[in-house]
Design a protein around this motif. Structure first.
Motif, PDB file in Angstrom:
ATOM      1  N   GLN A  86     -59.525  20.894 -36.372  1.00 53.24           N
ATOM      2  CA  GLN A  86     -58.489  21.835 -36.098  1.00 53.24           C
ATOM      3  C   GLN A  86     -57.911  21.830 -34.684  1.00 53.24           C
ATOM      4  O   GLN A  86     -56.746  21.903 -34.267  1.00 53.24           O
ATOM      5  CB  GLN A  86     -59.039  23.257 -36.161  1.00 53.24           C
ATOM      6  N   PRO A  87     -58.751  21.539 -33.532  1.00 53.87           N
ATOM      7  CA  PRO A  87     -58.271  21.606 -32.244  1.00 53.87           C
ATOM      8  C   PRO A  87     -57.218  20.386 -32.038  1.00 53.87           C
ATOM      9  O   PRO A  87     -56.168  20.418 -31.192  1.00 53.87           O
ATOM     10  CB  PRO A  87     -59.577  20.868 -31.328  1.00 53.87           C
ATOM     11  N   ILE A  88     -57.256  19.450 -32.940  1.00 56.72           N
ATOM     12  CA  ILE A  88     -56.211  18.421 -32.553  1.00 56.72           C
ATOM     13  C   ILE A  88     -54.729  18.793 -33.295  1.00 56.72           C
ATOM     14  O   ILE A  88     -53.676  18.398 -32.491  1.00 56.72           O
ATOM     15  CB  ILE A  88     -56.483  17.024 -33.992  1.00 56.72           C
ATOM     16  N   ILE A  89     -54.624  19.754 -34.205  1.00 51.49           N
ATOM     17  CA  ILE A  89     -53.539  20.333 -34.561  1.00 51.49           C
ATOM     18  C   ILE A  89     -53.194  21.757 -34.066  1.00 51.49           C
ATOM     19  O   ILE A  89     -52.249  22.419 -34.498  1.00 51.49           O
ATOM     20  CB  ILE A  89     -53.371  20.216 -36.139  1.00 51.49           C
ATOM     21  N   ASN A  90     -53.927  22.369 -33.315  1.00 51.35           N
ATOM     22  CA  ASN A  90     -53.891  23.770 -32.722  1.00 51.35           C
ATOM     23  C   ASN A  90     -52.741  23.592 -31.791  1.00 51.35           C
ATOM     24  O   ASN A  90     -52.785  22.730 -30.945  1.00 51.35           O
ATOM     25  CB  ASN A  90     -55.202  24.238 -32.177  1.00 51.35           C
ATOM     26  N   PRO A  91     -51.693  24.371 -31.774  1.00 47.47           N
ATOM     27  CA  PRO A  91     -50.372  24.402 -30.834  1.00 47.47           C
ATOM     28  C   PRO A  91     -50.775  24.697 -29.436  1.00 47.47           C
ATOM     29  O   PRO A  91     -50.208  24.187 -28.504  1.00 47.47           O
ATOM     30  CB  PRO A  91     -49.477  25.417 -31.444  1.00 47.47           C
ATOM     31  N   ILE A  92     -52.083  25.331 -29.173  1.00 52.83           N
ATOM     32  CA  ILE A  92     -52.503  25.664 -27.842  1.00 52.83           C
ATOM     33  C   ILE A  92     -53.459  24.652 -27.220  1.00 52.83           C
ATOM     34  O   ILE A  92     -54.092  24.848 -26.212  1.00 52.83           O
ATOM     35  CB  ILE A  92     -52.838  27.113 -27.520  1.00 52.83           C
ATOM     36  N   GLU A  93     -53.880  23.691 -28.181  1.00 54.12           N
ATOM     37  CA  GLU A  93     -54.758  22.372 -27.699  1.00 54.12           C
ATOM     38  C   GLU A  93     -54.181  21.253 -27.595  1.00 54.12           C
ATOM     39  O   GLU A  93     -53.309  21.066 -27.002  1.00 54.12           O
ATOM     40  CB  GLU A  93     -56.166  22.607 -28.495  1.00 54.12           C
ATOM     41  N   TYR A 126     -57.529   0.751 -33.106  1.00 51.53           N
ATOM     42  CA  TYR A 126     -58.086   1.669 -33.884  1.00 51.53           C
ATOM     43  C   TYR A 126     -58.293   1.222 -35.354  1.00 51.53           C
ATOM     44  O   TYR A 126     -59.223   1.431 -36.066  1.00 51.53           O
ATOM     45  CB  TYR A 126     -57.313   2.959 -33.825  1.00 51.53           C
ATOM     46  N   VAL A 127     -57.240   0.402 -36.011  1.00 56.83           N
ATOM     47  CA  VAL A 127     -57.204   0.032 -37.311  1.00 56.83           C
ATOM     48  C   VAL A 127     -58.594  -0.937 -37.445  1.00 56.83           C
ATOM     49  O   VAL A 127     -59.284  -0.677 -38.560  1.00 56.83           O
ATOM     50  CB  VAL A 127     -55.978  -0.851 -37.583  1.00 56.83           C
ATOM     51  N   GLU A 128     -58.646  -1.861 -36.572  1.00 63.51           N
ATOM     52  CA  GLU A 128     -59.769  -2.681 -36.657  1.00 63.51           C
ATOM     53  C   GLU A 128     -61.348  -2.042 -36.459  1.00 63.51           C
ATOM     54  O   GLU A 128     -62.245  -2.377 -37.157  1.00 63.51           O
ATOM     55  CB  GLU A 128     -59.471  -3.703 -35.693  1.00 63.51           C
ATOM     56  N   ALA A 129     -61.153  -0.906 -35.615  1.00 66.25           N
ATOM     57  CA  ALA A 129     -62.481  -0.210 -35.448  1.00 66.25           C
ATOM     58  C   ALA A 129     -62.962   0.610 -36.733  1.00 66.25           C
ATOM     59  O   ALA A 129     -63.912   0.448 -36.705  1.00 66.25           O
ATOM     60  CB  ALA A 129     -62.345   0.583 -34.070  1.00 66.25           C
ATOM     61  N   PHE A 130     -61.885   1.143 -37.257  1.00 66.52           N
ATOM     62  CA  PHE A 130     -62.117   1.905 -38.363  1.00 66.52           C
ATOM     63  C   PHE A 130     -62.815   1.041 -39.500  1.00 66.52           C
ATOM     64  O   PHE A 130     -63.795   1.441 -40.360  1.00 66.52           O
ATOM     65  CB  PHE A 130     -61.174   2.973 -38.780  1.00 66.52           C
ATOM     66  N   VAL A 132     -61.643  10.352 -38.748  1.00 62.81           N
ATOM     67  CA  VAL A 132     -61.446  10.668 -37.340  1.00 62.81           C
ATOM     68  C   VAL A 132     -62.348  11.664 -37.045  1.00 62.81           C
ATOM     69  O   VAL A 132     -63.132  11.559 -35.672  1.00 62.81           O
ATOM     70  CB  VAL A 132     -59.999  11.148 -37.048  1.00 62.81           C
ATOM     71  N   ALA A 133     -62.622  12.757 -37.608  1.00 64.23           N
ATOM     72  CA  ALA A 133     -63.723  13.804 -37.357  1.00 64.23           C
ATOM     73  C   ALA A 133     -64.926  13.280 -37.298  1.00 64.23           C
ATOM     74  O   ALA A 133     -65.719  13.809 -36.317  1.00 64.23           O
ATOM     75  CB  ALA A 133     -63.598  14.732 -38.343  1.00 64.23           C
ATOM     76  N   GLN A 134     -65.403  12.374 -38.323  1.00 69.40           N
ATOM     77  CA  GLN A 134     -66.891  11.879 -38.192  1.00 69.40           C
ATOM     78  C   GLN A 134     -67.065  11.097 -36.847  1.00 69.40           C
ATOM     79  O   GLN A 134     -68.108  11.166 -36.174  1.00 69.40           O
ATOM     80  CB  GLN A 134     -67.045  11.042 -39.465  1.00 69.40           C
ATOM     81  N   ALA A 193     -69.549  11.705 -33.754  1.00 67.55           N
ATOM     82  CA  ALA A 193     -70.721  10.715 -33.361  1.00 67.55           C
ATOM     83  C   ALA A 193     -70.676  10.728 -31.818  1.00 67.55           C
ATOM     84  O   ALA A 193     -71.732  10.365 -31.316  1.00 67.55           O
ATOM     85  CB  ALA A 193     -70.698   9.492 -34.424  1.00 67.55           C
ATOM     86  N   PHE A 194     -69.505  10.684 -31.391  1.00 69.09           N
ATOM     87  CA  PHE A 194     -69.586  10.730 -29.821  1.00 69.09           C
ATOM     88  C   PHE A 194     -69.953  11.644 -29.385  1.00 69.09           C
ATOM     89  O   PHE A 194     -70.904  11.613 -28.178  1.00 69.09           O
ATOM     90  CB  PHE A 194     -68.026  10.494 -29.584  1.00 69.09           C
TER      91      PHE A 194
END
Length: 245
Positions: A2-9, A28-32, A45-47, A51-52
């Protein structure tokens, strides 16, 4: 997610836009592909973010050394703050600490009145309670409300639809709290002393205020001692953490 698409985040328009943007970055394509064995999805992306976040563990704070037996690891002021934390200031009621749970949180949700900082919150809470009673809340409505800056102040209610959870937010860990200003879920308290003052007055009154909230009658010295204790919770990153190499 949710924070990624939250308008105030982070303010991305939707999850599809996030995935599209990441797919436009070859690294990113290669890393995923290497990590997940496939293409980029919002779930992956969320995973990756989770993990980080699980690597952000710090230990060996002055308090850790003190609790392990080093009497000189923290100042006399911080020692008094630790006693206040467990006693008169009642912090440990929600910011739990013990050998099996050394993170200074009970992992529960509490209304301490921060949401009352927002103008019109009382009316908003009433509207939300009515929607819940009328059965007009579903997952789609929840997603809409969660992205509304005003409704996001309803806190845990947006997950449970339980009126008792209106304005309740999860107890955060206090480790490294010295480094994470501003404080509260809305950033309304600028310094640790501001936070102590907030709790000292018993939070902000509202119908759902936690029964644990009450005026503490702390002296100026006691407030300062609590701040010094909180600063003693700043730890060290592991020696093999990438930034330390």
């Amino acid at each position: 997610k949710q924070p990624i698409i939250n308008p105030i985040e982070m303010g991305m328009p939707d999850h599809d836009a996030v995935v599209k943007k990441l797919k436009g970055i070859p690294e990113y394509v290669e890393a995923f592909k290497k990590v997940f064995g496939g293409e980029i999805t919002i779930d992956r992306v969320a995973q990756a973010i989770a993990a980080f976040e699980r690597t952000l563990l710090t230990g060996n704070s002055p308090f850790d050394r003190f609790i392990a037996g080093d009497e000189n690891a923290i100042s006399e002021s911080a020692k008094r703050g630790w006693q206040l934390f467990q006693g008169k200031a009642r912090c440990i009621t929600c910011h739990e600490f013990n050998r099996s749970n050394p993170f200074f949180t009970d992992n529960k949700y509490h209304n301490i009145g921060v949401a009352m900082n927002k103008e019109g919150f009382a009316e908003l809470a009433k509207k939300a309670e009515q929607l819940a009673k009328q059965g007009r809340l579903d997952k789609r409505k929840l997603d809409e409300l969660a992205l509304d800056p005003a409704f996001s102040e309803l806190g845990r209610f947006l997950v449970t639809f339980n009126p008792k959870d209106i304005g309740a937010f999860k107890t955060p860990t206090l480790r490294n709290v010295e480094l994470t200003a501003p404080y509260m879920h809305d950033g309304s308290e600028a310094t640790l002393m501001d936070v102590i003052e907030f709790y000292n007055r018993g939070g902000n009154a509202n119908p759902n205020l936690s029964g644990e909230m009450r005026p503490l009658n702390l002296t100026d010295q006691e407030k300062q001692d609590l701040v010094e204790f909180l600063k003693a919770l700043t730890g060290e990153f592991p020696k093999d953490f990438p930034e330390n190499k």
